[in-house]
Write an enzyme that holds these catalytic residues in place. Sequence first.
Site, PDB file in Angstrom:
ATOM      1  N   CYS A   1       1.008  -1.219   0.256  1.00  0.00           N
ATOM      2  CA  CYS A   1      -0.225   0.334  -0.026  1.00  0.00           C
ATOM      3  C   CYS A   1       0.905   0.888  -0.047  1.00  0.00           C
ATOM      4  O   CYS A   1       1.481   1.583   1.324  1.00  0.00           O
ATOM      5  CB  CYS A   1      -1.216   0.008   0.743  1.00  0.00           C
ATOM      6  SG  CYS A   1      -1.940   1.670   1.374  1.00  0.00           S
TER       7      CYS A   1
ATOM      8  N   ASN B   1       0.161   4.543  -0.138  1.00  0.00           N
ATOM      9  CA  ASN B   1      -0.207   5.825   1.213  1.00  0.00           C
ATOM     10  C   ASN B   1       0.099   4.837   2.356  1.00  0.00           C
ATOM     11  O   ASN B   1       0.232   5.303   2.981  1.00  0.00           O
ATOM     12  CB  ASN B   1      -1.137   6.194   0.829  1.00  0.00           C
ATOM     13  CG  ASN B   1      -2.059   6.603  -0.494  1.00  0.00           C
ATOM     14  OD1 ASN B   1      -1.762   7.470  -0.771  1.00  0.00           O
ATOM     15  ND2 ASN B   1      -3.063   6.594  -1.213  1.00  0.00           N
TER      16      ASN B   1
ATOM     17  N   HIS C   1      -2.464  -4.534 -10.377  1.00  0.00           N
ATOM     18  CA  HIS C   1      -3.651  -3.099 -11.250  1.00  0.00           C
ATOM     19  C   HIS C   1      -3.672  -3.225 -12.352  1.00  0.00           C
ATOM     20  O   HIS C   1      -2.932  -3.986 -13.807  1.00  0.00           O
ATOM     21  CB  HIS C   1      -2.190  -1.942 -11.052  1.00  0.00           C
ATOM     22  CG  HIS C   1      -1.796  -1.818  -9.583  1.00  0.00           C
ATOM     23  ND1 HIS C   1      -3.113  -0.895  -8.992  1.00  0.00           N
ATOM     24  CD2 HIS C   1      -1.156  -2.057  -9.125  1.00  0.00           C
ATOM     25  CE1 HIS C   1      -2.350  -0.402  -7.861  1.00  0.00           C
ATOM     26  NE2 HIS C   1      -0.855  -1.444  -7.929  1.00  0.00           N
TER      27      HIS C   1
ATOM     28  N   ASN D   1      -7.049  -3.976  -8.722  1.00  0.00           N
ATOM     29  CA  ASN D   1      -7.042  -3.191  -8.415  1.00  0.00           C
ATOM     30  C   ASN D   1      -7.306  -2.069  -9.974  1.00  0.00           C
ATOM     31  O   ASN D   1      -6.496  -2.808 -10.628  1.00  0.00           O
ATOM     32  CB  ASN D   1      -5.723  -2.357  -7.791  1.00  0.00           C
ATOM     33  CG  ASN D   1      -5.700  -2.897  -6.213  1.00  0.00           C
ATOM     34  OD1 ASN D   1      -5.939  -2.644  -5.674  1.00  0.00           O
ATOM     35  ND2 ASN D   1      -4.292  -3.277  -6.307  1.00  0.00           N
TER      36      ASN D   1
ATOM     37  N   GLU E   1      -9.970  -0.445  -6.041  1.00  0.00           N
ATOM     38  CA  GLU E   1      -9.511  -1.198  -5.214  1.00  0.00           C
ATOM     39  C   GLU E   1     -10.474  -2.742  -4.466  1.00  0.00           C
ATOM     40  O   GLU E   1     -10.692  -2.663  -4.045  1.00  0.00           O
ATOM     41  CB  GLU E   1      -8.371  -0.471  -4.016  1.00  0.00           C
ATOM     42  CG  GLU E   1      -8.169   0.687  -4.394  1.00  0.00           C
ATOM     43  CD  GLU E   1      -7.078   1.119  -3.341  1.00  0.00           C
ATOM     44  OE1 GLU E   1      -6.433   0.433  -2.378  1.00  0.00           O
ATOM     45  OE2 GLU E   1      -6.916   2.327  -2.198  1.00  0.00           O
TER      46      GLU E   1
ATOM     47  N   CYS F   1      -5.141   6.202  -4.330  1.00  0.00           N
ATOM     48  CA  CYS F   1      -4.591   4.921  -3.967  1.00  0.00           C
ATOM     49  C   CYS F   1      -2.661   4.920  -4.741  1.00  0.00           C
ATOM     50  O   CYS F   1      -2.437   5.582  -6.105  1.00  0.00           O
ATOM     51  CB  CYS F   1      -4.737   3.638  -4.903  1.00  0.00           C
ATOM     52  SG  CYS F   1      -3.839   2.047  -5.321  1.00  0.00           S
ATOM     53  N   GLY F   2      -1.356   5.119  -3.687  1.00  0.00           N
ATOM     54  CA  GLY F   2      -0.404   5.043  -4.014  1.00  0.00           C
ATOM     55  C   GLY F   2       0.556   3.795  -5.330  1.00  0.00           C
ATOM     56  O   GLY F   2       1.033   4.573  -6.282  1.00  0.00           O
TER      57      GLY F   2
ATOM     58  N   GLY G   1      -1.456   3.005  -7.248  1.00  0.00           N
ATOM     59  CA  GLY G   1      -2.372   2.629  -8.691  1.00  0.00           C
ATOM     60  C   GLY G   1      -2.085   3.631  -9.037  1.00  0.00           C
ATOM     61  O   GLY G   1      -2.239   4.174 -10.526  1.00  0.00           O
TER      62      GLY G   1
END
Length: 279
Positions: A74, A76, A164, A195, A213, A222-223, A225
């Site tokens: 993740c 973020n 992703h 995602n 997500e 979404c970091g 992403g």
Amino acid sequence: MAPVRFTKMHGLGNDYVYVDCFAAALPDPAAFARRVSPRHTGIGADGVILICPSDTADCRMEMYNADGSRGEMCGNGIRCVGKYVYDHGLVRKDALRIATDAGVKIVRLQIRGGQVQAATVDMGEPILDGPRIPVAAEGRVINAPLQVDGQTYQVTCVSMGNPHCVTFVPSVEALPLATIGPCFEHHPFFPKRVNTEFIQVCGRSELRMRVWERGSGETAACGTGACAALVAAVLNDRTDRRATVHLNGGDLQIEWQAADNHVFMTGPAEEVFTGEIEG
């Protein structure tokens, strides 16, 4: 059962309940995530992140989505982990090594007034090989057609430690994301779900993004992403290697360096409140 102490933190509105496992382990984090994540009956979050000791790094993060499923990484969340361990005195260094299920990441902290305000994360190299993302295809999936819910989308698939699917659209604002997001997430093309980033190109150095997500639904940011979005945009010659990604919760600065193939993400991290909840 003893109460669980927690800290609510967010990066651009992508919020998690953080539990300091340096103090005590959490016996069933998946069940805990399902209980505390609901917005109306729990603490309210996109999931739970555990901050744990590590034998190979300064600390380790474990991420659980709102539905209790385990996430590998993740973007973020890892910035918030960096802020927590520094601000709470667990590790007093401005460059941290944080272990994740996607490997050890280097997090460089931006400290002002004795507290972390933002961080830059070396997210490593993007994974483009289909089976490693994973998707049900060999080789790279770049601007490839994918039929989802009766409509054909051109998709580019990237892993930033988690899978992703990126698709470019004329405008993200009117997207019926609650309808099409689950169709992407559970599509048989994605064996571990996915995602999905819906991207509007605003210029060679600017993207607008909405994200669905896996395990959490639409989130404010979404970091990983945002990193995948920039990689996909470069591969499709839509942007340069450095861009601002505008998310519902704010902006991230993303750079895909040609020299070492690593993707770097810079953004804020904020602590909201602390509390206790029954274990």
